[in-house]
Design an enzyme around this catalytic site. Sequence first.
Site, mmCIF file in Angstrom:
data_model
loop_
_atom_site.group_PDB
_atom_site.id
_atom_site.type_symbol
_atom_site.label_atom_id
_atom_site.label_comp_id
_atom_site.label_asym_id
_atom_site.label_seq_id
_atom_site.Cartn_x
_atom_site.Cartn_y
_atom_site.Cartn_z
ATOM 1 N N ASP A 78 4.450 -3.474 -1.209
ATOM 2 C CA ASP A 78 3.330 -2.554 -1.038
ATOM 3 C C ASP A 78 2.356 -3.242 -0.083
ATOM 4 O O ASP A 78 1.684 -4.199 -0.456
ATOM 5 C CB ASP A 78 2.687 -2.291 -2.411
ATOM 6 C CG ASP A 78 1.371 -1.522 -2.308
ATOM 7 O OD1 ASP A 78 0.993 -1.101 -1.193
ATOM 8 O OD2 ASP A 78 0.722 -1.332 -3.367
ATOM 9 N N ASP A 125 -4.472 8.604 -5.710
ATOM 10 C CA ASP A 125 -4.505 7.196 -5.285
ATOM 11 C C ASP A 125 -5.852 6.860 -4.659
ATOM 12 O O ASP A 125 -6.137 7.232 -3.528
ATOM 13 C CB ASP A 125 -3.367 6.973 -4.279
ATOM 14 C CG ASP A 125 -3.350 5.549 -3.713
ATOM 15 O OD1 ASP A 125 -4.188 4.737 -4.126
ATOM 16 O OD2 ASP A 125 -2.481 5.267 -2.874
ATOM 17 N N LYS A 156 -4.986 -2.234 8.212
ATOM 18 C CA LYS A 156 -3.983 -1.180 8.001
ATOM 19 C C LYS A 156 -4.493 0.161 8.542
ATOM 20 O O LYS A 156 -3.721 0.996 8.988
ATOM 21 C CB LYS A 156 -3.669 -1.061 6.508
ATOM 22 C CG LYS A 156 -2.660 0.016 6.184
ATOM 23 C CD LYS A 156 -2.285 -0.017 4.726
ATOM 24 C CE LYS A 156 -1.451 1.161 4.323
ATOM 25 N NZ LYS A 156 -1.093 1.117 2.895
ATOM 26 N N GLU A 212 4.005 6.051 -0.365
ATOM 27 C CA GLU A 212 3.377 5.428 -1.537
ATOM 28 C C GLU A 212 3.410 6.308 -2.788
ATOM 29 O O GLU A 212 3.788 5.822 -3.857
ATOM 30 C CB GLU A 212 1.946 4.986 -1.195
ATOM 31 C CG GLU A 212 1.957 3.778 -0.268
ATOM 32 C CD GLU A 212 0.623 3.524 0.435
ATOM 33 O OE1 GLU A 212 -0.363 4.208 0.117
ATOM 34 O OE2 GLU A 212 0.586 2.640 1.310
#
Length: 561
Positions: free
Chosen positions: A6, A168, A68, A145
């Site tokens: 992850d 999330d 990211k 994800e």
Amino acid sequence: MIVGIDLGTTNSLIAYFTEEGPKVIPNRLGKNLTPSVVSVDEEGNVYVGETAKERMSLYPDSVAQTFKRSMGTERAYTLSGRVFKPEELSSMVLRALKEDAEAYLGEEITEAVISVPAYFDDKRRKATKRAGELAGLKVERMISEPTAAAVAYGLYDKTQDTRFLVFDLGGGTFDVSILELYHNILEVRAVAGDNYLGGEDFTAVMAKLFLQKSGLSLQNMTEKDQIRLYRQAEKAKRSISDEGTVTMSLLYQEEVKEQKITAKEYEEACEELLMKIREPVKKSLADAGLRLSDIDDVLLIGGATRLSIVRDFLIRLFRKFPDTKMNPDEAVALGAAIQGAMKERREEVKEVILTDVCSFTLGTEVVVEYEEGRFEDGRFCPIIERNTVIPASHTERLYTVRDNQDKVRVRVLQGESRFARNNLYLGELEIDVPKGPKGQEAVDVTYTYDINSLLEVEVKVVSTGFSQKMIIKGQDNQMTEEEIKKRMEELAYLKIQPRDYEENRLVLLRAERMYEEALGDHRKKLDHYITAFEAALRRGDHDEIQDAREALNQVLEEEDD
Ligand code: AMP
């Protein structure tokens, strides 16, 4: 073995599949979470994770984080005078994870499944894959994800068809995905989110509340004061869920400021953030053509879903209790590890088919006749809509717009705007059509988008049957294998610190920072233990170093409280 990774905005994890199921591999410091933070010093030493994060307040120009978010862009980060792309920084995080896992498992790791946000477009996925390659990992597959989380929750094992929503809320990003399990196909139906909403915003609210109550202002604070303020706010945020009230303190201009903050005050201050959460939930449901009551399960992932105000808000919104049996930080990595095991066809796991959606609309530019004889050009005509399950294939028929028109040009575009110019240009095709009065001739434009994000465009003239095809791979920003190899060699010069050394560095960095923040007797006490530790380091006796480090660590824990 294929590991699962992850690669998060705030933290990253690596997991593997054991006989007892998937397990997270602790890093060199014994922690499951490695902050996705990279620091490179003047000598080219690389620090990843906790140590890099600690360097933030002492050497801010040597540290990069939240890269990211810029994955797949040309953004350049300069660390101690060296320039890196987001995927190169990510490759250093991957390298650290890989090395730690290799040390833990005692075997070389060369293959991985890496998770990416469901909304990551082709460019960002490719950049993630390159990050893997730069770290010496063959990226077996990228899993989205929410799908990984659903796999970890074991939802793929349900016997009934189920619809669920994966919520999330990470450090800096918020994603909502709606998934559907249908026979043994696990499908992402819709994704939505807010790239600029996350746990950090809840920390900022806590900091602001503290400032307001103390009559202080951020403008008058130095950078170091601000870093300290946010660190204290983060701590307060984490404990308010359990205790209902929290006392936040801050050393400011040689004086300790203290404020009591109740959960109610905090919740009121977070009202605006909670409202922002509602929007992507609504949007994803609308895109999937579902109502709130159609959702069977709500899964929580991302560290910020630990906040009780977020959980309470969700219970009110969905009128049901979310599934929280998993550790929200670990679900994605564990799911990726299970996917790795599926790829290896391990007997313990049932193979499921995981599908994905196209995260942006793909279409073409057209001329629109808005009333008889009046045209507007430059308009966008969607062909594959956002959130369509891929692989997907759609056809749109386009007619000639001028008398005696002898060519049709199909510009391939990606985006949501009504106007072609605002969308991303991917390529174009031109085809000859027989001349005739306008509207007589037509072409069928077919877009086919496959699971590996390859778009095939076919244009076929209806009257003649003549057709032309084009495959659009990832767009620019492509690196050849040789280029990757060359950059890998360049990056290999930058050495990640040996494990022992890193632990020592981390303790010293933390101690130095706390020394700066402390006063009076606290300072003296810290100084005493730091000096003893430094002396042990100079003498170089392994056991003595370990004892002194433990003693210093203990003092740091005490002082931190
Ligand atoms: P992630 O990106 O999923 O690692 O999430 C990190 C975010 O989760 C950060 O903003 C943290 O402040 C937040 N977080 C982690 N643990 C807690 C907790 N116990 N209570 C509230 N927020 C937390």
